[in-house]
Structures are given as C-alpha cells and as structure tokens.
Design a protein around this motif. Sequence first.
Motif, PDB file in Angstrom:
ATOM      1  N   LEU A 133       3.030   4.846  13.037  1.00  0.00           N
ATOM      2  CA  LEU A 133       4.127   4.502  12.129  1.00  0.00           C
ATOM      3  C   LEU A 133       5.177   3.652  12.830  1.00  0.00           C
ATOM      4  O   LEU A 133       5.676   2.666  12.277  1.00  0.00           O
ATOM      5  N   ALA A 134       5.537   4.038  14.045  1.00  0.00           N
ATOM      6  CA  ALA A 134       6.597   3.335  14.764  1.00  0.00           C
ATOM      7  C   ALA A 134       6.201   1.917  15.137  1.00  0.00           C
ATOM      8  O   ALA A 134       7.042   1.016  15.160  1.00  0.00           O
ATOM      9  N   SER A 135       4.914   1.712  15.415  1.00  0.00           N
ATOM     10  CA  SER A 135       4.475   0.400  15.899  1.00  0.00           C
ATOM     11  C   SER A 135       3.778  -0.435  14.840  1.00  0.00           C
ATOM     12  O   SER A 135       3.346  -1.553  15.126  1.00  0.00           O
ATOM     13  N   LEU A 136       3.648   0.080  13.626  1.00  0.00           N
ATOM     14  CA  LEU A 136       2.956  -0.669  12.570  1.00  0.00           C
ATOM     15  C   LEU A 136       3.622  -2.037  12.401  1.00  0.00           C
ATOM     16  O   LEU A 136       4.829  -2.108  12.147  1.00  0.00           O
ATOM     17  N   PRO A 137       2.873  -3.129  12.532  1.00  0.00           N
ATOM     18  CA  PRO A 137       3.489  -4.462  12.514  1.00  0.00           C
ATOM     19  C   PRO A 137       3.801  -4.978  11.113  1.00  0.00           C
ATOM     20  O   PRO A 137       3.590  -6.156  10.803  1.00  0.00           O
ATOM     21  N   LYS A 138       4.269  -4.090  10.261  1.00  0.00           N
ATOM     22  CA  LYS A 138       4.670  -4.449   8.898  1.00  0.00           C
ATOM     23  C   LYS A 138       5.681  -3.414   8.437  1.00  0.00           C
ATOM     24  O   LYS A 138       5.713  -2.292   8.955  1.00  0.00           O
ATOM     25  N   PRO A 139       6.526  -3.739   7.483  1.00  0.00           N
ATOM     26  CA  PRO A 139       7.586  -2.812   7.072  1.00  0.00           C
ATOM     27  C   PRO A 139       7.043  -1.537   6.437  1.00  0.00           C
ATOM     28  O   PRO A 139       6.044  -1.560   5.714  1.00  0.00           O
ATOM     29  N   VAL A 140       7.722  -0.419   6.717  1.00  0.00           N
ATOM     30  CA  VAL A 140       7.378   0.878   6.141  1.00  0.00           C
ATOM     31  C   VAL A 140       8.606   1.420   5.418  1.00  0.00           C
ATOM     32  O   VAL A 140       9.699   1.474   5.992  1.00  0.00           O
ATOM     33  N   VAL A 188       0.856  -1.189   0.000  1.00  0.00           N
ATOM     34  CA  VAL A 188       0.000   0.000   0.000  1.00  0.00           C
ATOM     35  C   VAL A 188       0.892   1.240   0.000  1.00  0.00           C
ATOM     36  O   VAL A 188       1.744   1.394   0.870  1.00  0.00           O
ATOM     37  N   THR A 189       0.699   2.105  -0.994  1.00  0.00           N
ATOM     38  CA  THR A 189       1.446   3.357  -1.082  1.00  0.00           C
ATOM     39  C   THR A 189       0.548   4.502  -0.641  1.00  0.00           C
ATOM     40  O   THR A 189      -0.528   4.712  -1.198  1.00  0.00           O
ATOM     41  N   LEU A 190       0.990   5.220   0.382  1.00  0.00           N
ATOM     42  CA  LEU A 190       0.293   6.404   0.878  1.00  0.00           C
ATOM     43  C   LEU A 190       1.047   7.629   0.380  1.00  0.00           C
ATOM     44  O   LEU A 190       2.218   7.823   0.724  1.00  0.00           O
ATOM     45  N   THR A 191       0.387   8.450  -0.422  1.00  0.00           N
ATOM     46  CA  THR A 191       1.045   9.613  -1.022  1.00  0.00           C
ATOM     47  C   THR A 191       0.449  10.897  -0.478  1.00  0.00           C
ATOM     48  O   THR A 191      -0.744  11.169  -0.650  1.00  0.00           O
ATOM     49  N   LEU A 192       1.280  11.710   0.170  1.00  0.00           N
ATOM     50  CA  LEU A 192       0.870  13.035   0.619  1.00  0.00           C
ATOM     51  C   LEU A 192       0.604  13.857  -0.629  1.00  0.00           C
ATOM     52  O   LEU A 192       1.495  14.046  -1.463  1.00  0.00           O
ATOM     53  N   ASN A 193      -0.624  14.359  -0.773  1.00  0.00           N
ATOM     54  CA  ASN A 193      -1.042  14.886  -2.069  1.00  0.00           C
ATOM     55  C   ASN A 193      -1.428  16.367  -2.017  1.00  0.00           C
ATOM     56  O   ASN A 193      -2.564  16.748  -2.305  1.00  0.00           O
ATOM     57  N   CYS A 219      -2.568  -6.023   3.594  1.00  0.00           N
ATOM     58  CA  CYS A 219      -1.416  -5.117   3.459  1.00  0.00           C
ATOM     59  C   CYS A 219      -0.240  -5.707   4.201  1.00  0.00           C
ATOM     60  O   CYS A 219      -0.294  -5.913   5.416  1.00  0.00           O
ATOM     61  N   ARG A 220       0.864  -5.951   3.474  1.00  0.00           N
ATOM     62  CA  ARG A 220       2.036  -6.555   4.100  1.00  0.00           C
ATOM     63  C   ARG A 220       3.246  -5.634   4.078  1.00  0.00           C
ATOM     64  O   ARG A 220       4.283  -5.960   4.652  1.00  0.00           O
ATOM     65  N   ALA A 221       3.142  -4.474   3.433  1.00  0.00           N
ATOM     66  CA  ALA A 221       4.198  -3.459   3.465  1.00  0.00           C
ATOM     67  C   ALA A 221       3.589  -2.134   3.038  1.00  0.00           C
ATOM     68  O   ALA A 221       2.613  -2.100   2.285  1.00  0.00           O
ATOM     69  N   VAL A 222       4.175  -1.037   3.527  1.00  0.00           N
ATOM     70  CA  VAL A 222       3.653   0.301   3.266  1.00  0.00           C
ATOM     71  C   VAL A 222       4.755   1.179   2.702  1.00  0.00           C
ATOM     72  O   VAL A 222       5.906   1.140   3.173  1.00  0.00           O
TER      73      VAL A 222
END
Length: 263
Positions: free
Chosen positions: A95-102, A14-19, A48-51
């Motif tokens: 963000l710090a605790s998200l249980p998947k890679p960022v 999942v890509t989150l883009t500040l828009n 979702c397995r990575a952000v």
Amino acid sequence: MTEPLLVDRTDSVVTLTLNRPAAMNALDVALKEALRDALAGLESDRSCRAVVLAGAGGSFSAGQDLREHVQTLESAGADPLATVRAHYNPIAARLASLPKPVVAAVRGMAAGAGASLTLLADFRVGGPKTRFLMAFAGVGLAADTGASWTLPRLVGHAKAVELLMLAEPVSAEEAHRLGLLTRLVDDDEQVLPAAQELAARLAAGPTVAYGAIKRQLSVADAGTLADALSAEAQAQSICGATADHRAATMAFVNKQKPVFEGR
C-alpha cells in the motif's frame, strides 16, 4: 462461498472492498491473503491508475479477526502473531509503495489493523459515523500494519502516543481536525461515491508523477536533505521523459487543458 475481497473496475479506478460485513470486515487469513495478492497484482497493472479501499456494510474494518486469533493462541507451538510478517507487513509495504494514488473510503469504524490500513492510503474520506480506534493496546498488543510509521507522520509523535496507548475512539470531526481524514462528507452514504470520485480525478491526472511524489516523500520522511535532493533529481529525470510531461507542457504553452495518459 462469498468472496472475502470484492474487486470492481470502473474505467481506470479499481475498488477493493473488504467483504465480511457480518464480522465488521474483520481481517481473517482469507481476507488478508486476498488483499495482499490483489495489491501485488495492481502494482504492475497499467490499466489501473487509482485504487479505492473500502469496507462492505456499515464499517470499514474492525481489524484482526479475534475469533480466529483465539484459535491461533490455543494452538500449541504456533507463533500467535506470525500473521504480522506473513500478511500485515506485506500489505502495508504494498500500500505504501503502490505507484498510483490510493483513496480509503472510511465508512463507520476503522479499528486496529483496519485503521492502520486507512493510514497507508494517500487520501481518506469519511462521514459523520466514521470512527478511528487504535485498539492494539486494548488487547495487550503494540501497533502493526505500519501504524507506528504512519500515525506520527499524520498527527505528531505526542498524539500518536496518546492514540496508541489510551486506545480511545476518535470521532469523525476530531479525525478530520487531526489529519486522519483528508475529507469529511455530510452523509455516510456518500463516503464511497466521494472516494471514487476523488480516485477518478486522480486517475485522470499525471499518475507517473503521482508515483514519483509518493517515492520522494517516503525518502524525505526518513532521510536527509541530500537524500531528498537526490530523490527529486531521480524523480524529475523519470517524469521529464514521460509523454504526459511533454504533452502537458505543450498544452500549457498553447493555453489548452492537458490530457494525461499515465505514461
């Protein structure tokens, strides 16, 4: 109305883009709330397995929207920095605790709270025009969005003091040398694709173990050896019970390539 945050799904990334490219993706209330809520949703989203965290246009983010902030400063009786507790702290914690890679795709300038967001990612990819600016002191503020916690862990206490107090821009090459950037690519146009490629690689890996590693390191950063050993025992108990661990162990024994499913 243009959405302040774009959410794109490609397979399990999942890509989150500040828009807000016209404002260098400055963080106004609408964008902060959208990012906060999106991260909350992704925390329990098993698909979702990575952000990837990115910015539209030529900048990652200029940080707090100061035009909006001026209006808050001029509002009688308003707490001018209420946004720290309402928005920045929840975003940083998620963000710090998200249980998947960022993975942060840091194209162009990352300043103030924008820079702080990137430091909360597990990996940061930049290009030749990438710049970091811990801009808080320049407007008479201390650090926020977790920078007082992340920055010294990445660059050391003395360098963190220098970057926060002098508020001078850091070039891409220096950022890479200091550890602010995990990877530096040769072309700014390749920053996002490189970040998404790395995220896809991580998404195909043992994501339960990745989440456990993030929790371990968080405990170890602030705790004792005994705290770390306890966290390791708990993490291995969780990971050892996963289908991924069993399948990967069998694959290793049979000299096969493991396939991870994140469970």
